[in-house]
Write a protein that holds these residues in place. Structure first.
Motif, PDB file in Angstrom:
ATOM      1  N   SER A 129       0.831  -1.207   0.000  1.00 39.06           N
ATOM      2  CA  SER A 129       0.000   0.000   0.000  1.00 39.06           C
ATOM      3  C   SER A 129       0.865   1.257   0.000  1.00 39.06           C
ATOM      4  O   SER A 129       0.579   2.217  -0.716  1.00 39.06           O
ATOM      5  CB  SER A 129      -0.912   0.014   1.224  1.00 39.06           C
ATOM      6  OG  SER A 129      -1.826  -1.037   1.171  1.00 39.06           O
ATOM      7  N   LEU A 130       1.909   1.242   0.800  1.00 38.18           N
ATOM      8  CA  LEU A 130       2.799   2.404   0.866  1.00 38.18           C
ATOM      9  C   LEU A 130       3.519   2.627  -0.461  1.00 38.18           C
ATOM     10  O   LEU A 130       3.627   3.761  -0.928  1.00 38.18           O
ATOM     11  CB  LEU A 130       3.801   2.239   2.003  1.00 38.18           C
ATOM     12  CG  LEU A 130       4.744   3.409   2.237  1.00 38.18           C
ATOM     13  CD1 LEU A 130       3.951   4.661   2.602  1.00 38.18           C
ATOM     14  CD2 LEU A 130       5.741   3.080   3.338  1.00 38.18           C
ATOM     15  N   GLN A 131       4.001   1.549  -1.077  1.00 41.48           N
ATOM     16  CA  GLN A 131       4.675   1.679  -2.364  1.00 41.48           C
ATOM     17  C   GLN A 131       3.722   2.215  -3.440  1.00 41.48           C
ATOM     18  O   GLN A 131       4.110   3.030  -4.279  1.00 41.48           O
ATOM     19  CB  GLN A 131       5.268   0.346  -2.795  1.00 41.48           C
ATOM     20  CG  GLN A 131       6.477  -0.063  -1.990  1.00 41.48           C
ATOM     21  CD  GLN A 131       6.997  -1.446  -2.357  1.00 41.48           C
ATOM     22  OE1 GLN A 131       6.350  -2.191  -3.086  1.00 41.48           O
ATOM     23  NE2 GLN A 131       8.157  -1.788  -1.843  1.00 41.48           N
ATOM     24  N   THR A 132       2.481   1.761  -3.406  1.00 40.63           N
ATOM     25  CA  THR A 132       1.493   2.259  -4.359  1.00 40.63           C
ATOM     26  C   THR A 132       1.227   3.742  -4.136  1.00 40.63           C
ATOM     27  O   THR A 132       1.151   4.521  -5.087  1.00 40.63           O
ATOM     28  CB  THR A 132       0.180   1.460  -4.230  1.00 40.63           C
ATOM     29  OG1 THR A 132       0.458   0.075  -4.430  1.00 40.63           O
ATOM     30  CG2 THR A 132      -0.848   1.928  -5.239  1.00 40.63           C
ATOM     31  N   ALA A 133       1.090   4.140  -2.864  1.00 39.06           N
ATOM     32  CA  ALA A 133       0.851   5.548  -2.545  1.00 39.06           C
ATOM     33  C   ALA A 133       2.016   6.422  -2.995  1.00 39.06           C
ATOM     34  O   ALA A 133       1.810   7.514  -3.551  1.00 39.06           O
ATOM     35  CB  ALA A 133       0.604   5.720  -1.053  1.00 39.06           C
ATOM     36  N   VAL A 134       3.234   5.960  -2.801  1.00 38.87           N
ATOM     37  CA  VAL A 134       4.413   6.727  -3.214  1.00 38.87           C
ATOM     38  C   VAL A 134       4.455   6.836  -4.738  1.00 38.87           C
ATOM     39  O   VAL A 134       4.757   7.906  -5.284  1.00 38.87           O
ATOM     40  CB  VAL A 134       5.704   6.087  -2.655  1.00 38.87           C
ATOM     41  CG1 VAL A 134       6.942   6.671  -3.302  1.00 38.87           C
ATOM     42  CG2 VAL A 134       5.755   6.259  -1.146  1.00 38.87           C
ATOM     43  N   ALA A 135       4.126   5.749  -5.436  1.00 44.32           N
ATOM     44  CA  ALA A 135       4.122   5.783  -6.901  1.00 44.32           C
ATOM     45  C   ALA A 135       3.071   6.758  -7.429  1.00 44.32           C
ATOM     46  O   ALA A 135       3.339   7.522  -8.361  1.00 44.32           O
ATOM     47  CB  ALA A 135       3.874   4.385  -7.459  1.00 44.32           C
ATOM     48  N   ILE A 136       1.889   6.746  -6.810  1.00 42.60           N
ATOM     49  CA  ILE A 136       0.834   7.681  -7.228  1.00 42.60           C
ATOM     50  C   ILE A 136       1.260   9.115  -6.943  1.00 42.60           C
ATOM     51  O   ILE A 136       1.078  10.005  -7.766  1.00 42.60           O
ATOM     52  CB  ILE A 136      -0.497   7.336  -6.549  1.00 42.60           C
ATOM     53  CG1 ILE A 136      -1.042   6.041  -7.133  1.00 42.60           C
ATOM     54  CG2 ILE A 136      -1.508   8.465  -6.707  1.00 42.60           C
ATOM     55  CD1 ILE A 136      -2.257   5.507  -6.433  1.00 42.60           C
ATOM     56  N   ARG A 137       1.842   9.346  -5.768  1.00 43.60           N
ATOM     57  CA  ARG A 137       2.315  10.690  -5.441  1.00 43.60           C
ATOM     58  C   ARG A 137       3.344  11.161  -6.453  1.00 43.60           C
ATOM     59  O   ARG A 137       3.293  12.301  -6.932  1.00 43.60           O
ATOM     60  CB  ARG A 137       2.933  10.696  -4.039  1.00 43.60           C
ATOM     61  CG  ARG A 137       3.430  12.079  -3.635  1.00 43.60           C
ATOM     62  CD  ARG A 137       4.600  12.067  -2.708  1.00 43.60           C
ATOM     63  NE  ARG A 137       5.709  11.319  -3.277  1.00 43.60           N
ATOM     64  CZ  ARG A 137       6.741  10.916  -2.560  1.00 43.60           C
ATOM     65  NH1 ARG A 137       6.785  11.143  -1.273  1.00 43.60           N
ATOM     66  NH2 ARG A 137       7.727  10.253  -3.123  1.00 43.60           N
ATOM     67  N   ASP A 138       4.288  10.282  -6.818  1.00 40.41           N
ATOM     68  CA  ASP A 138       5.313  10.656  -7.792  1.00 40.41           C
ATOM     69  C   ASP A 138       4.709  11.010  -9.143  1.00 40.41           C
ATOM     70  O   ASP A 138       5.121  11.971  -9.787  1.00 40.41           O
ATOM     71  CB  ASP A 138       6.332   9.527  -7.954  1.00 40.41           C
ATOM     72  CG  ASP A 138       7.187   9.323  -6.706  1.00 40.41           C
ATOM     73  OD1 ASP A 138       7.201  10.211  -5.826  1.00 40.41           O
ATOM     74  OD2 ASP A 138       7.846   8.257  -6.620  1.00 40.41           O
ATOM     75  N   LYS A 139       3.697  10.246  -9.568  1.00 44.19           N
ATOM     76  CA  LYS A 139       3.042  10.528 -10.849  1.00 44.19           C
ATOM     77  C   LYS A 139       2.294  11.852 -10.801  1.00 44.19           C
ATOM     78  O   LYS A 139       2.311  12.618 -11.766  1.00 44.19           O
ATOM     79  CB  LYS A 139       2.079   9.402 -11.224  1.00 44.19           C
ATOM     80  CG  LYS A 139       2.751   8.114 -11.576  1.00 44.19           C
ATOM     81  CD  LYS A 139       3.464   8.234 -12.896  1.00 44.19           C
ATOM     82  CE  LYS A 139       4.033   6.890 -13.295  1.00 44.19           C
ATOM     83  NZ  LYS A 139       4.707   6.950 -14.584  1.00 44.19           N
ATOM     84  N   VAL A 140       1.623  12.127  -9.687  1.00 45.23           N
ATOM     85  CA  VAL A 140       0.879  13.390  -9.555  1.00 45.23           C
ATOM     86  C   VAL A 140       1.846  14.571  -9.561  1.00 45.23           C
ATOM     87  O   VAL A 140       1.611  15.582 -10.228  1.00 45.23           O
ATOM     88  CB  VAL A 140       0.009  13.381  -8.278  1.00 45.23           C
ATOM     89  CG1 VAL A 140      -0.535  14.765  -7.970  1.00 45.23           C
ATOM     90  CG2 VAL A 140      -1.127  12.382  -8.419  1.00 45.23           C
ATOM     91  N   VAL A 141       2.951  14.451  -8.848  1.00 45.22           N
ATOM     92  CA  VAL A 141       3.941  15.537  -8.814  1.00 45.22           C
ATOM     93  C   VAL A 141       4.551  15.741 -10.193  1.00 45.22           C
ATOM     94  O   VAL A 141       4.712  16.879 -10.655  1.00 45.22           O
ATOM     95  CB  VAL A 141       5.029  15.253  -7.749  1.00 45.22           C
ATOM     96  CG1 VAL A 141       6.200  16.202  -7.891  1.00 45.22           C
ATOM     97  CG2 VAL A 141       4.432  15.345  -6.355  1.00 45.22           C
ATOM     98  N   ALA A 142       4.871  14.643 -10.877  1.00 37.57           N
ATOM     99  CA  ALA A 142       5.442  14.760 -12.221  1.00 37.57           C
ATOM    100  C   ALA A 142       4.454  15.425 -13.180  1.00 37.57           C
ATOM    101  O   ALA A 142       4.842  16.272 -13.990  1.00 37.57           O
ATOM    102  CB  ALA A 142       5.850  13.382 -12.743  1.00 37.57           C
TER     103      ALA A 142
END
Length: 115
Positions: free
Chosen positions: A92-105
Protein backbone atom coordinates in the motif's frame (compact mmCIF):
# COMPACT_ATOMS: atom_id res chain seq x y z
CA UNK A 1 5.16 5.62 12.41
CA UNK A 2 1.50 6.21 13.30
CA UNK A 3 2.30 9.80 14.24
CA UNK A 4 3.80 10.35 10.79
CA UNK A 5 0.49 9.35 9.25
CA UNK A 6 -1.04 12.60 10.46
CA UNK A 7 0.60 14.24 7.45
CA UNK A 8 -1.72 12.18 5.24
CA UNK A 9 -4.55 14.42 6.34
CA UNK A 10 -3.44 16.72 3.53
CA UNK A 11 -5.18 14.27 1.21
CA UNK A 12 -8.52 14.63 2.98
CA UNK A 13 -11.56 15.54 0.93
CA UNK A 14 -11.50 19.10 2.22
CA UNK A 15 -8.00 19.69 0.89
CA UNK A 16 -8.70 18.04 -2.44
CA UNK A 17 -12.07 19.70 -2.97
CA UNK A 18 -10.31 22.86 -4.12
CA UNK A 19 -9.04 21.03 -7.21
CA UNK A 20 -11.39 21.24 -10.19
CA UNK A 21 -11.59 17.88 -11.92
CA UNK A 22 -13.73 16.08 -14.43
CA UNK A 23 -15.85 13.17 -13.20
CA UNK A 24 -14.46 9.67 -13.65
CA UNK A 25 -16.69 7.17 -15.38
CA UNK A 26 -17.42 3.70 -14.04
CA UNK A 27 -15.66 2.22 -17.07
CA UNK A 28 -12.47 4.05 -16.18
CA UNK A 29 -12.61 2.73 -12.63
CA UNK A 30 -13.28 -0.82 -13.75
CA UNK A 31 -10.19 -0.58 -15.96
CA UNK A 32 -8.12 0.05 -12.82
CA UNK A 33 -9.17 -2.76 -10.45
CA UNK A 34 -6.22 -2.21 -8.11
CA UNK A 35 -7.71 0.99 -6.73
CA UNK A 36 -10.32 -0.83 -4.67
CA UNK A 37 -12.56 2.20 -4.90
CA UNK A 38 -15.96 2.29 -6.55
CA UNK A 39 -18.22 5.27 -7.13
CA UNK A 40 -21.61 5.50 -5.48
CA UNK A 41 -24.41 3.87 -7.43
CA UNK A 42 -25.58 6.06 -10.29
CA UNK A 43 -23.05 8.86 -9.82
CA UNK A 44 -19.50 9.31 -11.14
CA UNK A 45 -16.75 9.77 -8.57
CA UNK A 46 -14.51 12.79 -8.69
CA UNK A 47 -10.75 12.73 -8.32
CA UNK A 48 -10.82 14.20 -4.81
CA UNK A 49 -13.14 11.49 -3.50
CA UNK A 50 -11.04 8.74 -5.03
CA UNK A 51 -7.80 10.13 -3.59
CA UNK A 52 -9.37 10.65 -0.15
CA UNK A 53 -10.65 7.06 -0.10
CA UNK A 54 -7.29 5.77 -1.29
CA UNK A 55 -5.38 7.74 1.36
CA UNK A 56 -7.77 6.48 4.02
CA UNK A 57 -7.22 2.90 2.87
CA UNK A 58 -3.44 3.31 2.91
CA UNK A 59 -3.57 4.82 6.38
CA UNK A 60 -5.71 1.92 7.63
CA UNK A 61 -3.40 -0.64 6.03
CA UNK A 62 -0.31 0.91 7.61
CA UNK A 63 -1.94 1.07 11.04
CA UNK A 64 -3.09 -2.56 10.74
CA UNK A 65 0.40 -3.68 9.74
CA UNK A 66 2.00 -1.88 12.64
CA UNK A 67 -0.59 -3.14 15.14
CA UNK A 68 -0.16 -6.71 13.90
CA UNK A 69 3.63 -6.41 14.18
CA UNK A 70 3.28 -5.24 17.78
CA UNK A 71 0.83 -8.08 18.47
CA UNK A 72 3.38 -10.50 17.01
CA UNK A 73 6.09 -9.19 19.33
CA UNK A 74 3.73 -9.67 22.26
CA UNK A 75 2.97 -13.23 21.11
CA UNK A 76 -0.67 -12.49 20.25
CA UNK A 77 -0.28 -13.00 16.47
CA UNK A 78 1.40 -15.70 14.41
CA UNK A 79 4.41 -15.03 12.23
CA UNK A 80 2.27 -15.61 9.13
CA UNK A 81 -0.26 -12.96 10.22
CA UNK A 82 2.53 -10.49 10.89
CA UNK A 83 4.19 -11.11 7.53
CA UNK A 84 0.90 -10.82 5.63
CA UNK A 85 -0.05 -7.58 7.38
CA UNK A 86 3.39 -6.03 6.94
CA UNK A 87 3.59 -7.03 3.27
CA UNK A 88 0.13 -5.58 2.65
CA UNK A 89 1.14 -2.34 4.36
CA UNK A 90 4.37 -2.20 2.36
CA UNK A 91 2.50 -2.72 -0.91
CA UNK A 92 0.00 0.00 0.00
CA UNK A 93 2.80 2.40 0.87
CA UNK A 94 4.68 1.68 -2.36
CA UNK A 95 1.49 2.26 -4.36
CA UNK A 96 0.85 5.55 -2.55
CA UNK A 97 4.41 6.73 -3.21
CA UNK A 98 4.12 5.78 -6.90
CA UNK A 99 0.83 7.68 -7.23
CA UNK A 100 2.32 10.69 -5.44
CA UNK A 101 5.31 10.66 -7.79
CA UNK A 102 3.04 10.53 -10.85
CA UNK A 103 0.88 13.39 -9.56
CA UNK A 104 3.94 15.54 -8.81
CA UNK A 105 5.44 14.76 -12.22
CA UNK A 106 2.17 15.67 -13.94
CA UNK A 107 1.93 18.92 -11.96
CA UNK A 108 5.51 19.85 -12.85
CA UNK A 109 4.88 19.12 -16.50
CA UNK A 110 1.76 21.25 -16.49
CA UNK A 111 3.57 24.10 -14.74
CA UNK A 112 6.28 24.10 -17.44
CA UNK A 113 3.79 24.39 -20.30
CA UNK A 114 3.73 27.69 -22.11
CA UNK A 115 0.41 29.47 -22.06
Amino acid sequence: MIEALASLSAFDKAALSRVETAPVSKAALSAAPGLGVAPAAGSPADFGEIMAQFASGVRTSLRTGEATAIAGIQGKATAQQVVEAVMSAEQSLQTAVAIRDKVVAAYLELSRMAI
